[in-house]
Design a protein around this motif. Structure first.
Motif, PDB file in Angstrom:
ATOM      1  N   GLY A 152      14.881 -38.241  68.515  1.00 42.07           N
ATOM      2  CA  GLY A 152      15.704 -37.098  68.880  1.00 42.07           C
ATOM      3  C   GLY A 152      17.113 -37.122  68.330  1.00 42.07           C
ATOM      4  N   HIS A 192      19.189 -36.293  65.507  1.00 47.55           N
ATOM      5  CA  HIS A 192      18.984 -35.555  64.271  1.00 47.55           C
ATOM      6  C   HIS A 192      20.195 -34.737  63.901  1.00 47.55           C
ATOM      7  CE1 HIS A 192      14.742 -36.325  63.561  1.00 47.55           C
ATOM      8  NE2 HIS A 192      14.596 -36.294  64.864  1.00 47.55           N
ATOM      9  N   HIS A 193      20.300 -34.533  62.608  1.00 44.92           N
ATOM     10  CA  HIS A 193      21.308 -33.617  62.089  1.00 44.92           C
ATOM     11  C   HIS A 193      20.744 -32.202  62.205  1.00 44.92           C
ATOM     12  CE1 HIS A 193      24.468 -32.327  59.285  1.00 44.92           C
ATOM     13  NE2 HIS A 193      23.566 -31.455  58.895  1.00 44.92           N
ATOM     14  N   ILE A 194      21.528 -31.274  62.753  1.00 48.99           N
ATOM     15  CA  ILE A 194      21.057 -29.897  62.843  1.00 48.99           C
ATOM     16  C   ILE A 194      21.562 -29.119  61.628  1.00 48.99           C
ATOM     17  CG2 ILE A 194      21.087 -27.768  64.199  1.00 48.99           C
ATOM     18  CD1 ILE A 194      21.342 -29.408  66.699  1.00 48.99           C
ATOM     19  N   VAL A 195      20.599 -28.616  60.844  1.00 47.54           N
ATOM     20  CA  VAL A 195      20.966 -27.840  59.655  1.00 47.54           C
ATOM     21  C   VAL A 195      21.223 -26.399  60.093  1.00 47.54           C
ATOM     22  CG1 VAL A 195      20.281 -27.210  57.317  1.00 47.54           C
ATOM     23  CG2 VAL A 195      19.380 -29.297  58.352  1.00 47.54           C
ATOM     24  N   PRO A 196      22.409 -25.852  59.769  1.00 50.83           N
ATOM     25  CA  PRO A 196      22.706 -24.474  60.200  1.00 50.83           C
ATOM     26  C   PRO A 196      21.777 -23.459  59.527  1.00 50.83           C
ATOM     27  CG  PRO A 196      24.646 -25.547  59.243  1.00 50.83           C
ATOM     28  CD  PRO A 196      23.493 -26.442  59.001  1.00 50.83           C
ATOM     29  N   HIS A 225      14.826 -32.235  54.301  1.00 54.15           N
ATOM     30  CA  HIS A 225      15.856 -33.005  55.009  1.00 54.15           C
ATOM     31  C   HIS A 225      16.217 -34.349  54.390  1.00 54.15           C
ATOM     32  CE1 HIS A 225      15.554 -30.830  59.146  1.00 54.15           C
ATOM     33  NE2 HIS A 225      15.433 -29.999  58.131  1.00 54.15           N
ATOM     34  N   ASP A 261      18.465 -37.389  56.191  1.00 52.87           N
ATOM     35  CA  ASP A 261      17.676 -38.478  56.751  1.00 52.87           C
ATOM     36  C   ASP A 261      18.123 -39.828  56.202  1.00 52.87           C
ATOM     37  OD1 ASP A 261      16.069 -37.217  58.548  1.00 52.87           O
ATOM     38  OD2 ASP A 261      14.466 -36.790  57.121  1.00 52.87           O
ATOM     39  N   ASN A 262      17.553 -40.860  56.786  1.00 51.35           N
ATOM     40  CA  ASN A 262      17.779 -42.220  56.324  1.00 51.35           C
ATOM     41  C   ASN A 262      17.502 -42.312  54.819  1.00 51.35           C
ATOM     42  OD1 ASN A 262      17.495 -45.041  55.854  1.00 51.35           O
ATOM     43  ND2 ASN A 262      17.155 -45.306  58.055  1.00 51.35           N
ATOM     44  N   MET A 318      21.414 -36.679  73.404  1.00 54.00           N
ATOM     45  CA  MET A 318      20.013 -36.591  73.019  1.00 54.00           C
ATOM     46  C   MET A 318      19.378 -37.975  72.845  1.00 54.00           C
ATOM     47  SD  MET A 318      18.695 -33.530  70.893  1.00 54.00           S
ATOM     48  CE  MET A 318      19.797 -32.881  69.656  1.00 54.00           C
ATOM     49  N   GLN A 326      15.910 -27.487  67.712  1.00 51.95           N
ATOM     50  CA  GLN A 326      16.979 -28.436  68.024  1.00 51.95           C
ATOM     51  C   GLN A 326      18.042 -27.795  68.905  1.00 51.95           C
ATOM     52  OE1 GLN A 326      17.684 -29.375  63.861  1.00 51.95           O
ATOM     53  NE2 GLN A 326      17.294 -31.521  64.241  1.00 51.95           N
ATOM     54  N   THR A 335      14.025 -32.159  72.572  1.00 52.37           N
ATOM     55  CA  THR A 335      14.244 -33.595  72.370  1.00 52.37           C
ATOM     56  C   THR A 335      12.984 -34.306  71.903  1.00 52.37           C
ATOM     57  OG1 THR A 335      13.815 -33.997  74.697  1.00 52.37           O
ATOM     58  CG2 THR A 335      16.133 -33.788  74.041  1.00 52.37           C
TER      59      THR A 335
END
Lengths: 95, 205
Positions: free
Chosen positions: A5, A7-11, A62, A66-67, B1, B84, B175
């Protein structure tokens, strides 16, 4: 399990920009290939397709957020496929 | 989160399931990569036949399908953003849009294949037999590669419908959305493959 959970939220705006970029590249490849360029046509079409593929990988899939390990794995696979194509063609061109 | 899940015994590792999804995507890339090598070699061996055969394909339909798939990739990517942000309704709407676009792609494909087949251009047809080796190879690869791609679209339809149901039942939520993310990855893969199929079959004439 602390990764769950997180995570980066992409606009939404980024997604729209990326889509517009992809459509512009598609239009460009249709326009360029309709001109008679000879053997260059294949090169141009493949370069534009690769650019589109990279954009999909980086933004939609992503990889940018991501990593780094995912990008390394993808790069390794792309390198493998390209190597196989190059080696196969070396065989056909110089046999 | 942060998901600490200290008081439950349910083991969950989103990162691992994502890596698993990527590993599957790599096998798919290698599968289609192999087919692209077959295509390139035969194109190299039969350049004129491939150029003429590719001219038979309708660039407008191909372009329309490219744009449809690109938009569907955006809608499913947006559905993850919506999830999200906890917007369940928008997530479902965006997944529905993706489903609709996938269906539109298949309908286009149906008419495209239909018109080729009615012109006698299908594997094993008499017309292709008269044209010779190069054309037979081109259309064999055309039907196999776009067919395998269409099969992936159909599988995608089923998976996206399944995720929509899970989102609706709140088994996938803001989540816990690894399933939605992995479905998105699969759908982008389908898009990636088409990005290369389109120029190779429709544009390079």
């Amino acid at each position: 399990m602390e990764n769950n959970g997180k995570h980066h939220i992409v606009p939404y705006k980024t997604h729209i920009t990326v889509l517009l970029g992809l459509i512009v590249l598609t239009a460009l490849s249709v326009a360029v290939t309709s001109i008679e360029l000879g053997p260059l046509t294949v090169t141009v079409a493949l370069v534009l397709a690769s650019a589109k593929a990279l954009i999909v990988l980086i933004y939609f899939m992503h990889l940018k957020f991501d990593n780094i390990i995912y990008s390394i794995m993808v790069a390794f696979i792309i390198f493998s496929i390209v190597s196989i194509i190059v080696i196969t063609f070396l065989d056909y061109l110089f046999r | 989160m942060e998901q600490t899940s200290g008081n439950t015994h349910i083991h969950r590792d989103d990162e691992a399931s994502k890596i698993g999804m990527w590993l599957f995507i790599f096998t798919e890339m290698l599968l289609f990569g192999g087919l692209f090598i077959v295509y390139s070699i035969y194109r190299y061996l039969h350049p004129v036949a491939f150029e003429l055969a590719a001219g038979e394909l309708d660039v407008a339909v191909g372009t329309a399908n490219t744009v449809i798939l690109l938009i569907s990739s955006m809608t499913i990517a947006m559905s993850i953003t919506a999830m999200q942000k906890g917007n369940k309704k928008l997530t479902i709407a965006l997944l529905g849009a993706t489903l609709f676009l996938a269906l539109a792609f298949l309908v286009n494909k149906y008419f495209e294949w239909g018109s080729k087949i009615s012109h006698g251009l299908y594997p094993g047809s008499d017309r292709l037999h008269e044209f010779g080796h190069g054309d037979t190879l081109f259309f064999g690869l055309y039907y196999f590669m776009t067919g395998l791609h269409a099969l992936h679209i159909i599988i995608g339809l089923v998976v996206i419908a399944f995720v929509m149901y899970r989102v609706h039942r709140e088994m996938v939520h803001s989540t816990k959305f690894a399933l939605l993310e992995n479905t998105g990855l699969y759908w982008h893969l389908v898009d990636l493959i088409w990005i290369f199929l389109f120029p190779l079959f429709y544009l390079v004439t």
